[in-house]
Write a protein that holds these residues in place. Structure first.
Motif: not given
Length: 336
Positions: A201-215
């Protein structure tokens, strides 16, 4: 309040339209256009896995009237330090992965963070929390710090192990240094808890936050020339069974991996969600992203600051000497 452009609000025939701007890290140079593919090898990153861009979202709803955006709280120094002390107490209770920070480590990370802030011309115009990540392979730590404009004695809230980009593996990038903004121009997302072909699970378990800082531009860790390419820089949890125990060592494809308990803490207290909180007033997509049970600190900011103590021998020596297990692991990797 950040180095990135805020969304533009247009009034057309009595309606409100939200027009996203273009997001890039403060001080990271010219805006990086999105490449046509998600990875350097020409294959798009798998959805809900490390390095995948935020999902395509429906357009913002058109509102008949534009409610005013709330002001971002500005605390005086005394109240800011009191709030930071409250957060420190909460951190100790809510983040089992917490690690101690010595006065020498604090001084090193604050000095490096201030250098990046100055280079990026980041407008530190109010007391706020900043997340300082030391990508030094022998350190691999994040420190949550209360940054105070015009003050030298910043206040540590807490620290944990993290993992940043590694070298020696094809299509793995070195996490870039700089000031990276959680801007409302990019709406992050939450992990679905899906597994890749290796059962991770590359981003962790369901519901974990992913902060996206762009390219962002990053060095290719597999090339001796350190030629640069584009990565989707994100901060997220990781697989709780196979990968979280390995935090503290370089491992990622370029993103910043953090413990699940820290992910929840940052998310619950809105530590870098100042812009998202403002937009939640006028855009239901932001309201849906943020936790309904959140208790947002008035010290909420927007900045993740990536530093490298390895580039400063006098500071690196301080950090390495107090992170001997990580230093020994990195040395073993070099000589293996």
């Amino acid at each position: 309040m950040s180095g990135a452009k805020c969304p533009t609000l247009l009034f057309i025939a009595g309606s409100l339209l939200l027009v996203p701007g273009f997001a890039c890290a403060a001080g990271a140079g010219s805006p990086v256009p999105a490449p046509s593919v998600g990875r350097e090898d020409g294959q798009p990153a798998q959805a809900d896995q490390e390095g995948a861009p935020s999902p395509t979202l429906p357009p913002a709803p058109v509102l008949k009237e534009a409610p005013p955006l709330p002001d971002i709280p500005v605390l005086n120094e005394e109240d800011a330090r009191a709030e930071a002390t409250r957060l420190t107490s909460a951190f100790r209770h809510e983040v089992p992965a917490a690690m101690k920070v010595s006065s020498a480590q604090k001084a090193a990370w604050v000095a490096l963070a201030k250098e990046q802030i100055q280079q990026a011309s980041f407008p530190l115009d109010r007391p706020q929390v900043v997340l300082v990540v030391d990508r030094n392979p022998a350190v691999q730590r994040m420190c949550l710090i209360l940054a105070l404009p015009g003050q030298s004695d910043w206040q540590v809230i807490g620290s944990t192990k993290v993992s940043t980009g590694t070298t020696g593996r094809k299509f793995y990038y070195i996490t870039p240094t700089g000031v990276f903004i959680n801007t409302a121009d990019i709406l992050g997302y939450r992990a679905l808890g899906t597994k890749n072909e290796n059962g991770i699970m590359g981003n962790g378990i369901k519901g974990m936050r992913v902060w996206d800082f762009g390219w962002q531009w990053a060095e290719k860790g597999w090339l001796p020339s350190r030629e640069k390419g584009q990565i989707r820089l994100e901060m997220h949890a990781t697989d709780p069974v196979y990968l979280e125990s390995r935090l503290g060592h370089v491992a990622s494809e370029g993103c910043i991996r953090i413990p699940a308990s820290l992910n929840v803490f940052i998310d619950k207290h809105g530590l870098i969600d100042a812009e998202d909180e403002q937009m939640a007033v006028v855009d239901n997509r932001f309201r849906a992203l943020l936790r309904p049970d959140r208790v947002v600190t008035p010290l909420a900011g927007s900045a993740v600051i990536v530093v490298d103590s390895a580039n400063r021998p006098e500071l690196a020596h301080v950090n390495i000497s107090e992170n001997k297990p990580a230093a020994a692991h990195h040395a073993a990797q070099i000589h293996s």
